[in-house]
Design an enzyme around this catalytic site. Structure first.
Site, mmCIF file in Angstrom:
data_model
loop_
_atom_site.group_PDB
_atom_site.id
_atom_site.type_symbol
_atom_site.label_atom_id
_atom_site.label_comp_id
_atom_site.label_asym_id
_atom_site.label_seq_id
_atom_site.Cartn_x
_atom_site.Cartn_y
_atom_site.Cartn_z
ATOM 1 N N TYR A 25 42.019 -0.755 -54.159
ATOM 2 C CA TYR A 25 41.908 0.616 -53.308
ATOM 3 C C TYR A 25 40.995 1.421 -53.874
ATOM 4 O O TYR A 25 40.929 2.626 -53.932
ATOM 5 C CB TYR A 25 43.365 1.357 -53.355
ATOM 6 N N GLY A 36 37.810 1.599 -53.098
ATOM 7 C CA GLY A 36 37.084 2.287 -52.257
ATOM 8 C C GLY A 36 38.202 2.740 -51.461
ATOM 9 O O GLY A 36 38.926 2.038 -50.760
ATOM 10 N N THR A 37 38.296 4.010 -51.669
ATOM 11 C CA THR A 37 39.224 4.634 -50.882
ATOM 12 C C THR A 37 39.179 6.226 -51.098
ATOM 13 O O THR A 37 38.115 6.574 -51.742
ATOM 14 C CB THR A 37 40.832 4.574 -51.705
ATOM 15 N N THR A 38 40.023 6.992 -50.212
ATOM 16 C CA THR A 38 39.882 8.639 -50.323
ATOM 17 C C THR A 38 41.178 8.945 -50.375
ATOM 18 O O THR A 38 42.088 8.813 -49.394
ATOM 19 C CB THR A 38 39.060 9.110 -49.237
ATOM 20 N N LYS A 78 49.159 4.175 -48.702
ATOM 21 C CA LYS A 78 48.553 4.605 -50.022
ATOM 22 C C LYS A 78 49.619 5.753 -50.504
ATOM 23 O O LYS A 78 49.299 6.248 -51.461
ATOM 24 C CB LYS A 78 47.297 4.918 -49.657
#
Lengths: 227, 287
Positions: free
Chosen positions: B78, B80-82, B113
């Site tokens: 994760y 790469g996530t926001t 998430k």
């Protein structure tokens, strides 16, 4: 043991992992689940054996398929089978699918610093009779989904499932009009893994497919290309 | 491995039978391979992308090995996530995307998430998926035990401190956790950022992940302490939407949660691209 971070110009470091290839997938419907895997075990350019099972029936309502390194698959399945047996003898009833899913996640994370090189999918019927599929990465990230594919052919199979099961990027049919029947799902799974066998060198030989519903598990085996 | 968490774990362990398998349930007994330098081995085998990049200088002569390693992609990340969270007058807002990647392959578009720690505390996941899931679930268990033993709800500060101590004891093992503990307790809305490097920071707004610069842009511009509930939820949603638009590692659906004195509630779950078109329509109408 020489470690990678210590040296800069050495020959390639020995790795305990190898990838024996293979593809697995599973699809869940409203009251059933279909799970399938091929049986080819490869090493580099050779086929080591045409029949090496990647599938394990844990309970009447739950099964697991794994791809990756055959040694780790074998060990993980062995441990899982014995844990399921211990649970059944201790509690007087078989493990529920949710419990199996959590157990697999724990078993994988226990080996966080020396993982099982396996990519697992657990599929079955949950306590309410609804089909479920759980997908994992090598260290036990748990996610409940409607369908999943893992292994060397996963990037070939997943887009097909995205399009046919989740109806993504389709203009011809609406979600409300579509119902995933058992026959449709079985045909889809067979077609998907056959197509993977066409384009992926590590997928082939035989396929073990199993349908799980309220009446139990029904297992089947059919042939793929041997080349 | 001695940790603050292990003090509580000893009580927990005594209720479990003496099975060698059962050690999996205590985090202070994750299996280490029986070799000289277990942590370095662990990092070399399954480094997440961050570690791969750090080692790039040493990898100059081993181009092929690097590609092999990236191909294996053992871990779903994760990274790469926001995710973002902020506190305001009436509570805490948490907003996340739902994409998980292994290398350049999108492993899933429907990832959870946000993990509930208890009824009034949420934890967000960023970094290594399994690490976050495991440690936040463990934190949930510890908080539950605390409530049962002390007959009072644990504060967000204490819960975040417990997690911080556990993660600090696993420093340099190659774990990757960038989690935010968000909640509402007797001190009001609270927000802490916990890192696997051992940092614990308190602030009124945070954004974590590869898309965080884009989210910060929208969030910082619109943030005030005295927002109304509608404005606050919309701000969180817009910020994540902007991040999914510009960051290829973020996407899927935008989930928004709100925490107040009554506990946490999931507010909305929208597809990221559909949301973008909706906002575009609104802008056009305004003009």
């Amino acid at each position: 043991m020489e470690t990678y971070l210590g040296e800069k110009q050495q020959a390639s470091q020995w790795s305990p992992y190898i990838n024996n290839g293979g593809s697995c997938l599973a699809v869940a419907g409203d009251d059933f689940a279909v799970i399938a895997s091929d049986t080819r075990m490869s090493l580099g350019y050779s086929i080591k054996t045409r029949y090496s099972t990647k599938y394990l029936k844990i309970t009447e309502k739950c099964s697991i398929v794994s791809s990756g390194m055959q040694a780790d698959i074998f060990t993980l399945h062995k441990v899982l089978k014995s844990r399921a047996q211990i649970y059944e003898q201790k509690h007087g009833k078989p493990m529920s699918t949710d419990a199996v899913a959590k157990l697999v996640s724990r078993l994988l994370y226990y080996r966080r610093f020396f993982p099982y090189y396996t990519f697992n999918i657990v599929a079955g019927i949950d306590d309410e009779g609804v089909g479920c599929v759980f997908s994992y990465d090598a260290i036990g990230t748990l996610e409940r989904v409607k369908y999943s594919a893992s292994g060397s052919g996963s990037s070939l199979i997943e887009p097909v499932l995205d399009n046919q099961v989740a109806l993504k990027n389709r203009n011809d049919i609406k979600k409300e009009d579509f119902k995933l029947t058992k026959e449709y799902a079985i045909d889809l799974v067979k077609d998907a893994i056959t197509s993977a066998g066409e384009r992926d060198i590590y997928t082939g030989d035989f396929v073990e497919i199993s349908v799980i519903d309220i009446n139990g598990t029904h297992e089947e085996k059919f042939e793929l290309r041997f080349d | 491995m001695f940790t603050l968490g292990s003090v509580l774990d000893n009580d927990f362990k005594s209720t479990i039978e003496d099975f060698s398998f059962e050690t999996e349930f205590s985090t202070n007994q994750l299996m280490l391979p029986n070799i000289e330098k277990p942590f370095e081995f662990a990092q070399s085998i399954i480094g997440l992308e961050k570690d791969l990049q750090e080692n790039e200088n040493q990898l100059m002569f081993h181009q092929q090995k690097k590609e092999e390693r990236k191909e294996r992609a053992l871990i779903k990340g994760y990274k790469g996530t926001t995710t973002l969270a902020f506190i305001y007058e009436k509570g805490t807002v948490v907003a996340v995307d739902s994409r998980a990647t292994s290398g350049q392959y999108i492993a899933s578009q429907s990832v959870q998430k946000v993990v509930p720690v208890n009824e009034y505390m949420l934890g967000t996941l960023a970094g290594g998926a399994a690490d976050c899931q495991f440690f936040l679930a463990h934190l949930g268990r510890i908080c539950n035990l605390y409530e049962l033993r002390n007959n009072e709800k644990i504060s967000v500060a204490a819960a975040s401190k417990l997690l911080n101590n556990i993660l600090y004891s696993y420093r340099n093992y190659g774990l990757s956790v960038g989690s935010m503990i968000c909640g509402y307790d007797t001190r009001g809305p609270q927000l802490y950022y916990i890192d696997s490097d051992g940092s614990r920071l308190k602030n009124s707004l945070f954004s974590v992940g590869s898309g965080s610069p884009f989210a910060y842009g929208v969030l910082d511009a619109g943030y005030r302490w005295d927002l109304s509930k509608e404005e606050a939820l919309d701000l969180g949603r817009r910020a994540i939407c902007a991040a999914t638009f510009k960051d290829s590692y973020s996407g899927g659906t935008v989930k928004v949660y709100h925490i107040d004195e009554n506990g946490w509630v999931k507010i909305s779950d929208d597809d990221a691209s559909e949301l973008w078109y909706r906002y575009e329509e609104k802008e056009k109408k305004k003009k």
